[in-house]
Design an enzyme around this catalytic site. Structure first.
Site, PDB file in Angstrom:
ATOM      1  N   HIS A 120      10.757 -10.048  14.174  1.00 29.35           N
ATOM      2  CA  HIS A 120      10.058  -8.770  14.374  1.00 29.35           C
ATOM      3  C   HIS A 120       9.498  -8.586  15.760  1.00 29.35           C
ATOM      4  O   HIS A 120       8.793  -7.606  16.015  1.00 29.35           O
ATOM      5  CB  HIS A 120       8.887  -8.648  13.388  1.00 29.35           C
ATOM      6  CG  HIS A 120       9.309  -8.313  12.000  1.00 29.35           C
ATOM      7  ND1 HIS A 120       9.497  -7.020  11.575  1.00 29.35           N
ATOM      8  CD2 HIS A 120       9.590  -9.094  10.941  1.00 29.35           C
ATOM      9  CE1 HIS A 120       9.863  -7.024  10.306  1.00 29.35           C
ATOM     10  NE2 HIS A 120       9.933  -8.275   9.890  1.00 29.35           N
ATOM     11  N   ARG A 127      -1.461   0.425  15.277  1.00 29.72           N
ATOM     12  CA  ARG A 127      -2.396  -0.564  15.797  1.00 29.72           C
ATOM     13  C   ARG A 127      -2.614  -0.319  17.284  1.00 29.72           C
ATOM     14  O   ARG A 127      -1.698   0.099  17.995  1.00 29.72           O
ATOM     15  CB  ARG A 127      -1.850  -1.979  15.582  1.00 29.72           C
ATOM     16  CG  ARG A 127      -2.014  -2.497  14.153  1.00 29.72           C
ATOM     17  CD  ARG A 127      -1.332  -3.831  13.984  1.00 29.72           C
ATOM     18  NE  ARG A 127       0.060  -3.726  14.402  1.00 29.72           N
ATOM     19  CZ  ARG A 127       0.652  -4.545  15.271  1.00 29.72           C
ATOM     20  NH1 ARG A 127      -0.006  -5.548  15.795  1.00 29.72           N
ATOM     21  NH2 ARG A 127       1.903  -4.378  15.607  1.00 29.72           N
ATOM     22  N   THR A 177       8.054   2.055  12.602  1.00 28.06           N
ATOM     23  CA  THR A 177       8.447   2.778  11.387  1.00 28.06           C
ATOM     24  C   THR A 177       7.678   4.082  11.264  1.00 28.06           C
ATOM     25  O   THR A 177       8.114   4.985  10.556  1.00 28.06           O
ATOM     26  CB  THR A 177       8.201   1.935  10.119  1.00 28.06           C
ATOM     27  OG1 THR A 177       6.877   1.397  10.181  1.00 28.06           O
ATOM     28  CG2 THR A 177       9.222   0.821   9.991  1.00 28.06           C
ATOM     29  N   LYS A 200       8.527   8.009   9.813  1.00 27.58           N
ATOM     30  CA  LYS A 200       7.722   8.809   8.887  1.00 27.58           C
ATOM     31  C   LYS A 200       7.456  10.196   9.470  1.00 27.58           C
ATOM     32  O   LYS A 200       7.568  11.211   8.772  1.00 27.58           O
ATOM     33  CB  LYS A 200       6.374   8.125   8.624  1.00 27.58           C
ATOM     34  CG  LYS A 200       6.461   6.757   7.989  1.00 27.58           C
ATOM     35  CD  LYS A 200       5.099   6.046   8.054  1.00 27.58           C
ATOM     36  CE  LYS A 200       5.234   4.568   7.752  1.00 27.58           C
ATOM     37  NZ  LYS A 200       4.036   3.792   8.134  1.00 27.58           N
TER      38      LYS A 200
HETATM   39  C1  LIG Z   1       3.793   2.936   9.150  1.00 29.08           C
HETATM   40  C2  LIG Z   1       2.504   2.298   9.389  1.00 29.08           C
HETATM   41  C3  LIG Z   1       2.335   1.442  10.480  1.00 29.08           C
HETATM   42  C4  LIG Z   1       3.415   1.171  11.494  1.00 29.08           C
HETATM   43  O1  LIG Z   1       3.270   2.082  12.570  1.00 29.08           O
HETATM   44  P1  LIG Z   1       4.075   1.926  13.938  1.00 29.08           P
HETATM   45  O2  LIG Z   1       3.701   3.165  14.681  1.00 29.08           O
HETATM   46  O3  LIG Z   1       5.522   1.887  13.597  1.00 29.08           O
HETATM   47  O4  LIG Z   1       3.584   0.703  14.583  1.00 29.08           O
HETATM   48  C5  LIG Z   1       1.097   0.855  10.675  1.00 29.08           C
HETATM   49  N1  LIG Z   1       0.078   1.094   9.838  1.00 29.08           N
HETATM   50  C6  LIG Z   1       0.202   1.924   8.788  1.00 29.08           C
HETATM   51  C7  LIG Z   1      -0.975   2.168   7.915  1.00 29.08           C
HETATM   52  C8  LIG Z   1       1.416   2.548   8.521  1.00 29.08           C
HETATM   53  O5  LIG Z   1       1.528   3.362   7.460  1.00 29.08           O
END
Ligand SMILES: *Cc1c(COP(=O)(O)O)cnc(C)c1O
Length: 838
Positions: free
Chosen positions: A376, A570, A680, A684
């Site tokens: 990862h 984060r 990810t 979304k």
């Molecule tokens: C999807 C998700 C992440 C991942 O976010 P990235 O922008 O891809 O780092 C982190 N925290 C939560 C709560 C999420 O739903």
């Protein structure tokens, strides 16, 4: 407020539960049954909180029924099964997902109405199960949803942390952390399995048996106790399991004599030691004790899970004669979510050799055919390395095994790839550097598994070309790509019912929920004015809902007609929230310099930033503070605040994401190219018709390909340019853009308060010798970023064009379903088939 005793209701509550009725009256009766007979609350109150627990227990009845049927079905058919090992799961709330997957929303909403409640309000009572940190944990949870939905025999294994990731509050000094007590009352979704308990040993020594076999003895022994969380698939009976382990002291070890003697502390020590294991996710690892605790957690997960898997393998041979161990990989696939569960490798070897008496070669064959590893990250500081001394102390037998794996690997390379001999010092597992001898966990994974995958095409390419390049020449077919995905149930159907209904209406089917590729059929309607109007109004409804939420949690009133621009993830320097806020600061300064007339021609924007900073990550915390300070100034500046608002959204988690993402119009995925393995949340947002401003990094590359480059606001250096740019920066060859200098100077002038931002700003100076000197290339990418933002403002002014782009974004998101990702894992790594419960 209402109570279950009102109107003589108790008399009508049947003392039996009838779990699976569709009739709202019967569902209401089942909910009342739980409110009345479950011993969690006094029976006279039925406020939203009690309603939530009673509703959840009612839903759980159904899940347990399906869970049992699924278990027996798998047991009978004995298919090959996957076990997903992950230190993190970010499940979020479960109620909406469960009743949505069971397809009983209507019945439950009506039933709750009869009991005087609204489903929406009841759902809000649930605490997020925050057993994870970020994307890696959420990925694991999306995968569980897809595995169940695809009827795959596949379970997750994890740890039942007492406190999940911390709760974030914003105080006058920025981020404050407090314990997230998600089990404070109890979780209605977990089922404790008092009969599923395994011993877990730490420390001790290796004993040589008379026959020469080796055995790990002595030390401390704890118990792992199973808690199962049912994972329902969408509109299918298959209900899989997430099995979470809790650590317990062995009760015989509690010394009653000491206890009776008044020596309560010594007796309590065993309990408290056990409790430490599952207390928190990622305990601080600055101290030796902290490091040891993390290693204990990892081993605890691996050992308990493998003992459980082996027991199931043995049990399922019933009626099929004796089963040989060589069949194990035909029945079991183990996927390691990053290197955190690497100890599964030596632990499987140990169990097979020391307990089951297999020889090395046979055990090795079984292990390598069983284990697969997902990488990862390519960030060097995130590649796990454990001190050999700590490992020898905690896991002496495993270190013997790791040594042997390493020795055999080195011999193999010398005999089959002599040209790589000079690379062996970096390829082997044990780094015997006398200053700091360590075990390199990623190397152990690559050497010991049959498949290694990255999580987006660009990331997998970088793994093959850089981090693992020499392994590729040894094992050319071991390396694969599996681009991440997200579940369309949680991330569209349930979080944005308005948009979902429109999609179903125009596609004339709701099959897209399990076949997301069907979304491409929206493309032909992208210019249709009727669809555009519906699309806009659904978006506006989601924006209004989000605005209310923001008002409630921050007190800031935002305008639903402004452009909603969101960056939530984060907080990390590589993710470059700092680039975002510097852009905002520059824009604010320019707005202030404009005349009223000029300001009126700008595109009003609300910038929302959210995310947690790891408690010991100072620069990340400074960024949180800066965003909050900028918000405090901008939002109260009457000259500007009709055109720009800046909000820090506190305590980002899955539920907050479900609120933010449907209401977003632009989202920022602006990491330094080559550093975000996939991301990810970009998927979304895109799925929800939100346009992306981003770099060519991680899955952004593939998202842009799918939705079309004209629908993506691209900027920034590419991954292959980054090393050269860094070198130039270090040599002082970089010429900063005047806008970048102006923004930094504005902060240094004290425009956003008296907090000392100099250390943060110094980290952006390439030639001051401070740290790595703008390692993340904020300065280099700043002008390109500002130009892309100007294009965003222009595009937003043309509402028709923007809505079309938004529709095309959703239409192009089919590839990013975790159903697609999981189908590929099932076929290309695990070799498992679906096993639908009739
Ligand atoms: C999807 C998700 C992440 C991942 O976010 P990235 O922008 O891809 O780092 C982190 N925290 C939560 C709560 C999420 O739903």
């Amino acid at each position: 407020m209402s109570t279950v005793v009102a109107d003589g209701v108790p008399a009508k509550i049947p003392p039996v539960a009838s779990p699976v009725d569709e009739d709202p009256v019967k569902i209401a009766s089942n909910i009342s049954y739980h409110a009345h007979y479950s011993p969690h609350f006094s029976p006279f109150k039925f406020e939203p909180e009690q309603a939530f627990y009673a509703t959840a227990e009612s839903v759980r009845d159904r899940l347990i029924q399906q869970w049992n049927e699924t278990y027996f079905h798998y047991h009978k058919l004995d298919p090959k099964q996957t076990y997903y090992l992950s230190m993190e799961y970010l499940q979020g709330r479960a109620l909406t997902n469960a009743i949505g997957n069971l397809n009983v929303q209507g019945g439950y909403a009506d039933a709750l109405n009869k009991l005087g409640h609204e489903l929406e309000e009841v759902v809000e009572q649930e605490k997020d199960a925050a057993l994870g940190n970020g994307g890696l944990g959420r990925l694991a949870s999306c995968f569980l949803d897809s595995m169940a939905t695809l009827n795959l025999p596949a379970w997750g294994y994890g740890l039942r942390y007492r406190y999940g990731l911390f709760k974030q509050r914003i105080g006058k000094d920025g981020q404050e952390e407090s314990a997230e007590d998600w089990l404070e009352k109890f979780s209605p979704w977990e089922i404790v399995r008092h009969d599923i308990v395994f011993p877990i040993r730490f420390f001790g020594q290796v004993e040589v048996q008379p026959n020469g076999a080796r055995k790990w003895v002595g030390g401390e022994v704890l118990q792992a106790l199973a808690y199962d969380v049912p994972i329902p698939g969408y509109k299918t009976k298959n209900t899989n399991s997430l099995r979470l382990w809790e650590a317990k002291a062995v009760s015989e070890d509690i010394n009653l004599f000491e206890f009776n003697d008044g020596q309560y502390e010594t007796a309590a020590i065993l309990h408290s030691r056990a409790q430490q294991i599952c207390a928190v996710l990622y305990p601080g690892d600055a101290t030796e004790n902290g490091k040891l605790l993390r290693l204990k957690q990892q081993f605890f997960l691996c050992s308990a899970s493998l003992q459980d898997i082996i027991l199931r393998f043995k049990e399922r041979k019933v009626g099929k004669g004796t089963r040989s161990w060589s069949e194990f990989p035909d029945k079991v696939a183990v996927q390691l979510n990053d290197t955190h569960p690497t100890l599964a490798i030596p632990e499987l070897m140990r169990l097979l050799m020391d307990d089951e008496e297999l020889g090395w070669d046979e055990a090795w064959e079984v292990t390598t055919k069983t284990i697969a590893y997902t990488n990862h990250t390519v960030l060097p500081e995130a590649l796990e390395k454990w001190s050999q001394a700590v490992m020898w102390k905690l896991l002496p037998r495993h270190m013997e095994i790791i040594q042997e794996i390493d020795k055999r690997f080195i011999e193999m390379v010398k005999s089959t790839s002599p040209d790589l001999e000079h690379k062996l010092s970096s390829l082997c597992i044990l780094d015997n550097n006398p200053q700091k001898p360590v075990v390199r966990m990623a190397n152990l994974c690559v050497v010991s598994s049959h498949s290694v995958n990255g999580v987006a095409q660009l990331h997998s390419d970088i793994l093959k070309a850089e981090l693992f390049v020499d392994y590729v020449s040894i094992w050319p077919t071991k390396f694969q790509n599996k681009t991440n995905g997200i579940t369309p149930r949680r991330w569209l159907k349930f979080c944005s019912p308005e948009l979902s209904q429109i999609i179903t209406k125009w596609l004339k089917t709701d099959e897209w929920v399990t076949n997301l590729d069907l979304l491409v059929n929206l493309r032909k309607f992208a210019d249709n004015e009727e669809l555009q109007a519906e699309w806009k109004s659904a978006k506006l409804a989601n924006k209004k809902r989000l605005a209310q939420y923001i008002l409630r949690v921050t007190g800031v009133d935002i305008d639903p007609n402004s452009l909603f621009d969101i960056q939530v993830k984060r907080i990390h320097e590589y993710k470059r929230q700092l680039l975002n806020i510097l852009g905002v600061i520059y824009k604010y300064k320019k707005l202030k310099e404009m005349s009223d007339e000029e300001r009126k021609n700008t595109t009003p924007r609300t910038v929302m930033i959210g995310g947690k900073a790891f408690a010991t990550y100072t620069n990340a915390k400074r960024i949180v503070k800066l965003v909050n300070d900028v918000g405090a100034v901008v939002n109260t500046d009457p000259q500007v605040n009709n055109y720009l608002k800046v909000v820090f959204v506190p305590n980002y988690n899955v539920s907050v994401a479900e609120m933010l993402i449907p209401g977003s119009e632009l989202s920022q995925h602006i990491s330094t190219a080559g550093m975000e393995a996939s991301g990810t949340s970009n998927m979304k947002f895109a799925l929800n018709g939100c346009l992306i401003i981003g770099t060519l990094d991680g899955a952004n590359v593939e998202i842009r390909e799918e939705i079309g480059e004209q629908n993506f606001f691209l900027f920034g250096a590419t991954a292959d340019q980054v090393p050269k740019l860094r070198t130039e920066r270090e040599k002082g060859l970089f010429k900063a853009d005047p806008r970048f200098e102006e923004a930094k100077k504005f902060i240094r002038s004290g425009a956003f308060g008296s907090y000392d931002y100099n250390p943060l700003l110094d980290s952006l100076e390439g030639d001051t010798g401070y740290g790595r000197g703008d390692y993340f290339l904020v300065g280099h990418d700043f002008p390109g970023y500002m130009e892309a933002q100007t294009k965003v403002d222009e595009a937003y002014k043309d509402s028709k064009r923007w809505t079309k782009m938004s529709i095309l974004s959703t239409a192009g998101s089919g590839k990013f379903s975790s159903d697609r990702t999981i189908s590929q894992y099932a076929k290309e790594i695990w070799n498992i088939k679906d096993c639908p419960v009739p």
